[in-house]
Design a protein around this motif. Structure first.
Motif, PDB file in Angstrom:
ATOM      1  N   MET A  51       0.828  -1.202   0.000  1.00  0.00           N
ATOM      2  CA  MET A  51       0.000   0.000   0.000  1.00  0.00           C
ATOM      3  C   MET A  51       0.863   1.253   0.000  1.00  0.00           C
ATOM      4  SD  MET A  51      -2.875   1.176   2.767  1.00  0.00           S
ATOM      5  CE  MET A  51      -3.497  -0.480   2.976  1.00  0.00           C
ATOM      6  N   ARG A  52       2.140   1.130   0.267  1.00  0.00           N
ATOM      7  CA  ARG A  52       3.023   2.294   0.379  1.00  0.00           C
ATOM      8  C   ARG A  52       3.154   2.981  -0.968  1.00  0.00           C
ATOM      9  NH1 ARG A  52       6.918   3.994   3.927  1.00  0.00           N
ATOM     10  NH2 ARG A  52       8.678   5.137   3.074  1.00  0.00           N
ATOM     11  N   ASN A  53       2.919   4.292  -1.017  1.00  0.00           N
ATOM     12  CA  ASN A  53       2.994   5.079  -2.232  1.00  0.00           C
ATOM     13  C   ASN A  53       3.861   6.300  -1.957  1.00  0.00           C
ATOM     14  OD1 ASN A  53       2.441   7.030  -4.315  1.00  0.00           O
ATOM     15  ND2 ASN A  53       0.606   5.857  -4.867  1.00  0.00           N
ATOM     16  N   PRO A  54       5.094   6.314  -2.478  1.00  0.00           N
ATOM     17  CA  PRO A  54       6.020   7.424  -2.193  1.00  0.00           C
ATOM     18  C   PRO A  54       5.450   8.781  -2.577  1.00  0.00           C
ATOM     19  CG  PRO A  54       7.179   5.578  -3.198  1.00  0.00           C
ATOM     20  CD  PRO A  54       5.725   5.273  -3.296  1.00  0.00           C
ATOM     21  N   GLY A  55       4.702   8.850  -3.706  1.00  0.00           N
ATOM     22  CA  GLY A  55       4.154  10.129  -4.148  1.00  0.00           C
ATOM     23  C   GLY A  55       3.141  10.678  -3.164  1.00  0.00           C
ATOM     24  N   VAL A  56       2.248   9.802  -2.697  1.00  0.00           N
ATOM     25  CA  VAL A  56       1.233  10.226  -1.734  1.00  0.00           C
ATOM     26  C   VAL A  56       1.895  10.632  -0.431  1.00  0.00           C
ATOM     27  CG1 VAL A  56      -0.691   9.442  -0.308  1.00  0.00           C
ATOM     28  CG2 VAL A  56      -0.619   8.865  -2.746  1.00  0.00           C
ATOM     29  N   LEU A  57       2.870   9.836   0.009  1.00  0.00           N
ATOM     30  CA  LEU A  57       3.535  10.130   1.276  1.00  0.00           C
ATOM     31  C   LEU A  57       4.297  11.440   1.210  1.00  0.00           C
ATOM     32  CD1 LEU A  57       4.814   6.563   2.223  1.00  0.00           C
ATOM     33  CD2 LEU A  57       2.802   7.776   3.089  1.00  0.00           C
ATOM     34  N   ALA A  58       4.919  11.712   0.069  1.00  0.00           N
ATOM     35  CA  ALA A  58       5.654  12.972  -0.084  1.00  0.00           C
ATOM     36  C   ALA A  58       4.695  14.156  -0.049  1.00  0.00           C
ATOM     37  CB  ALA A  58       6.433  12.967  -1.404  1.00  0.00           C
ATOM     38  N   THR A  59       3.562  14.022  -0.738  1.00  0.00           N
ATOM     39  CA  THR A  59       2.559  15.088  -0.744  1.00  0.00           C
ATOM     40  C   THR A  59       1.999  15.299   0.665  1.00  0.00           C
ATOM     41  OG1 THR A  59       1.935  14.586  -3.032  1.00  0.00           O
ATOM     42  CG2 THR A  59       0.357  15.847  -1.722  1.00  0.00           C
ATOM     43  N   ALA A  60       1.718  14.176   1.335  1.00  0.00           N
ATOM     44  CA  ALA A  60       1.173  14.256   2.690  1.00  0.00           C
ATOM     45  C   ALA A  60       2.132  14.965   3.628  1.00  0.00           C
ATOM     46  CB  ALA A  60       0.872  12.853   3.205  1.00  0.00           C
ATOM     47  N   LYS A  61       3.420  14.680   3.488  1.00  0.00           N
ATOM     48  CA  LYS A  61       4.417  15.308   4.349  1.00  0.00           C
ATOM     49  C   LYS A  61       4.526  16.798   4.056  1.00  0.00           C
ATOM     50  CE  LYS A  61       9.258  14.934   5.759  1.00  0.00           C
ATOM     51  NZ  LYS A  61      10.542  14.180   5.579  1.00  0.00           N
ATOM     52  N   ALA A  62       4.536  17.134   2.743  1.00  0.00           N
ATOM     53  CA  ALA A  62       4.687  18.540   2.363  1.00  0.00           C
ATOM     54  C   ALA A  62       3.491  19.365   2.797  1.00  0.00           C
ATOM     55  CB  ALA A  62       4.885  18.653   0.849  1.00  0.00           C
ATOM     56  N   GLN A  63       2.301  18.764   2.714  1.00  0.00           N
ATOM     57  CA  GLN A  63       1.077  19.505   3.033  1.00  0.00           C
ATOM     58  C   GLN A  63       0.597  19.254   4.464  1.00  0.00           C
ATOM     59  OE1 GLN A  63      -1.874  18.760   0.014  1.00  0.00           O
ATOM     60  NE2 GLN A  63      -0.553  19.453  -1.656  1.00  0.00           N
ATOM     61  N   ARG A  64       1.362  18.447   5.208  1.00  0.00           N
ATOM     62  CA  ARG A  64       1.069  18.169   6.611  1.00  0.00           C
ATOM     63  C   ARG A  64      -0.347  17.592   6.801  1.00  0.00           C
ATOM     64  NH1 ARG A  64       3.777  23.416   9.746  1.00  0.00           N
ATOM     65  NH2 ARG A  64       5.903  23.114   8.913  1.00  0.00           N
ATOM     66  N   TRP A  65      -0.598  16.522   6.015  1.00  0.00           N
ATOM     67  CA  TRP A  65      -1.911  15.873   6.136  1.00  0.00           C
ATOM     68  C   TRP A  65      -2.060  15.212   7.494  1.00  0.00           C
ATOM     69  CZ3 TRP A  65      -2.665  12.735   0.959  1.00  0.00           C
ATOM     70  CH2 TRP A  65      -2.827  13.645  -0.093  1.00  0.00           C
ATOM     71  N   ASP A  66      -3.297  15.140   7.933  1.00  0.00           N
ATOM     72  CA  ASP A  66      -3.617  14.360   9.128  1.00  0.00           C
ATOM     73  C   ASP A  66      -3.388  12.885   8.811  1.00  0.00           C
ATOM     74  OD1 ASP A  66      -5.928  12.693  10.629  1.00  0.00           O
ATOM     75  OD2 ASP A  66      -5.334  14.437  11.847  1.00  0.00           O
ATOM     76  N   PRO A  67      -2.874  12.084   9.761  1.00  0.00           N
ATOM     77  CA  PRO A  67      -2.644  10.658   9.520  1.00  0.00           C
ATOM     78  C   PRO A  67      -3.881   9.926   8.997  1.00  0.00           C
ATOM     79  CG  PRO A  67      -1.597  11.317  11.557  1.00  0.00           C
ATOM     80  CD  PRO A  67      -2.382  12.500  11.088  1.00  0.00           C
ATOM     81  N   ALA A  68      -5.047  10.309   9.456  1.00  0.00           N
ATOM     82  CA  ALA A  68      -6.275   9.649   8.985  1.00  0.00           C
ATOM     83  C   ALA A  68      -6.510   9.921   7.502  1.00  0.00           C
ATOM     84  CB  ALA A  68      -7.471  10.125   9.805  1.00  0.00           C
ATOM     85  N   GLU A  69      -6.164  11.144   7.061  1.00  0.00           N
ATOM     86  CA  GLU A  69      -6.319  11.498   5.647  1.00  0.00           C
ATOM     87  C   GLU A  69      -5.336  10.715   4.790  1.00  0.00           C
ATOM     88  OE1 GLU A  69      -7.687  13.581   2.197  1.00  0.00           O
ATOM     89  OE2 GLU A  69      -8.513  13.051   4.154  1.00  0.00           O
ATOM     90  N   VAL A  70      -4.117  10.546   5.289  1.00  0.00           N
ATOM     91  CA  VAL A  70      -3.109   9.758   4.568  1.00  0.00           C
ATOM     92  C   VAL A  70      -3.609   8.326   4.375  1.00  0.00           C
ATOM     93  CG1 VAL A  70      -0.762   8.843   4.615  1.00  0.00           C
ATOM     94  CG2 VAL A  70      -1.210  11.161   5.461  1.00  0.00           C
ATOM     95  N   LEU A  71      -4.125   7.757   5.445  1.00  0.00           N
ATOM     96  CA  LEU A  71      -4.622   6.381   5.376  1.00  0.00           C
ATOM     97  C   LEU A  71      -5.789   6.271   4.402  1.00  0.00           C
ATOM     98  CD1 LEU A  71      -4.464   3.496   6.419  1.00  0.00           C
ATOM     99  CD2 LEU A  71      -5.969   4.164   8.306  1.00  0.00           C
ATOM    100  N   ARG A  72      -6.691   7.250   4.416  1.00  0.00           N
ATOM    101  CA  ARG A  72      -7.849   7.222   3.517  1.00  0.00           C
ATOM    102  C   ARG A  72      -7.418   7.251   2.061  1.00  0.00           C
ATOM    103  NH1 ARG A  72     -10.718  10.327   0.416  1.00  0.00           N
ATOM    104  NH2 ARG A  72      -9.382  12.137   0.830  1.00  0.00           N
ATOM    105  N   VAL A  73      -6.463   8.130   1.739  1.00  0.00           N
ATOM    106  CA  VAL A  73      -5.994   8.250   0.353  1.00  0.00           C
ATOM    107  C   VAL A  73      -5.284   6.966  -0.089  1.00  0.00           C
ATOM    108  CG1 VAL A  73      -4.405   9.474  -1.176  1.00  0.00           C
ATOM    109  CG2 VAL A  73      -5.841  10.753   0.426  1.00  0.00           C
ATOM    110  N   LEU A  74      -4.453   6.416   0.802  1.00  0.00           N
ATOM    111  CA  LEU A  74      -3.733   5.183   0.458  1.00  0.00           C
ATOM    112  C   LEU A  74      -4.704   4.029   0.231  1.00  0.00           C
ATOM    113  CD1 LEU A  74      -0.683   5.375   2.889  1.00  0.00           C
ATOM    114  CD2 LEU A  74      -0.636   5.623   0.402  1.00  0.00           C
ATOM    115  N   LEU A  75      -5.719   3.934   1.078  1.00  0.00           N
ATOM    116  CA  LEU A  75      -6.715   2.870   0.920  1.00  0.00           C
ATOM    117  C   LEU A  75      -7.493   3.031  -0.385  1.00  0.00           C
ATOM    118  CD1 LEU A  75      -8.135   2.516   4.544  1.00  0.00           C
ATOM    119  CD2 LEU A  75      -6.811   0.806   3.277  1.00  0.00           C
ATOM    120  N   ASN A  76      -7.848   4.269  -0.732  1.00  0.00           N
ATOM    121  CA  ASN A  76      -8.573   4.517  -1.980  1.00  0.00           C
ATOM    122  C   ASN A  76      -7.728   4.132  -3.192  1.00  0.00           C
ATOM    123  OD1 ASN A  76     -10.927   5.405  -0.796  1.00  0.00           O
ATOM    124  ND2 ASN A  76     -10.386   7.581  -0.906  1.00  0.00           N
TER     125      ASN A  76
END
Length: 231
Positions: A1-26
């Motif tokens: 499920m690990r996606n470097p692009g999503v994780l990089a965006t999440a880190k840059a935009q300071r996503w909430d952990p729940a939002e990161v999980l939702r996007v990865l699951l989708n």
């Protein structure tokens, strides 16, 4: 499920952990759905890959309202059949294959046969004693296509194979048939008793569409559109 692009965006935009999980699951679900559709398209056994992208609605003799209604695929959900009969080259197989690809995109299962390949499949099943299992496997598909009936005479084995599938799918699954002759004439190409029983079930809950006109393939050939010019 690990996606470097999503994780990089999440880190840059300071996503909430729940939002990161939702996007990865989708993304995981989307990827699995796409893979499932690819597998279903491969197992369906389509002949040429023709879709609505290459279909010219205005050039077809099938009425536009009928085309639009069938493209909703609601007839499959109602376990209704589709029979398209008409001269060779009038778009019967193209339209049914396009519908079949649309069904795959809608996460439905499709099985594609010609009468010849269906007969071969049932003949192999008869040899190894798996006829009932083979029929059940085919009828797990939401849409079962039998293409190009009527081009050649059908003997006892072909008529029996066709009847078995139509009978097993009756009021449970949708069957789409393309034919050069009207179903009322099936008794001219296959044994009368089997033809009558098959057509009775096939047409009971069916959309019967008749095409007409000249062959699109012949028109393309005569206009020079059927080949790539030599250079």
């Amino acid at each position: 499920m690990r996606n470097p692009g999503v994780l990089a965006t999440a880190k840059a935009q300071r996503w909430d952990p729940a939002e990161v999980l939702r996007v990865l699951l989708n993304e995981e679900i989307t990827g699995r759905s796409a893979a499932s559709r690819r597998n279903r398209r491969k197992s369906a056994g389509f002949p040429s890959g023709k879709t609505f992208c290459t279909w010219s609605e205005e050039e077809s003799s099938i009425p536009a309202p009928t085309q639009s209604s069938l493209k909703t695929l609601e007839f499959i959900g109602r376990a209704e059949n589709l029979v398209i009969a008409g001269p060779s080259g009038t778009g019967k197989s193209h339209y049914v294959e396009a519908l079949s690809h649309a069904a795959i995109e809608a996460d439905l299962r499709v099985a594609w046969f010609t009468l010849e390949t269906l007969t071969q499949t049932m003949a192999r099943a008869k040899v190894d004693g798996s006829t009932a299992r083979t029929v059940a496997r085919i009828c797990r598909s939401d849409l079962i296509v039998v293409d190009d009936i009527g081009l050649l005479p059908a003997g006892q084995d072909a008529a029996e194979a066709f009847y078995r599938i139509v009978d097993a799918a009756y009021e449970r699954r949708s069957i789409a048939v393309t034919s050069n002759i009207h179903p009322s004439g099936f008794d001219t190409i296959m044994p009368k008793t089997l033809a009558t029983a098959t057509v009775d079930r096939l047409l009971h809950h069916a959309h019967l569409v008749q095409t007409n006109g000249d062959s699109h393939r012949l028109a393309e050939a005569l206009s020079g559109r059927g080949v790539v010019p030599l250079t």
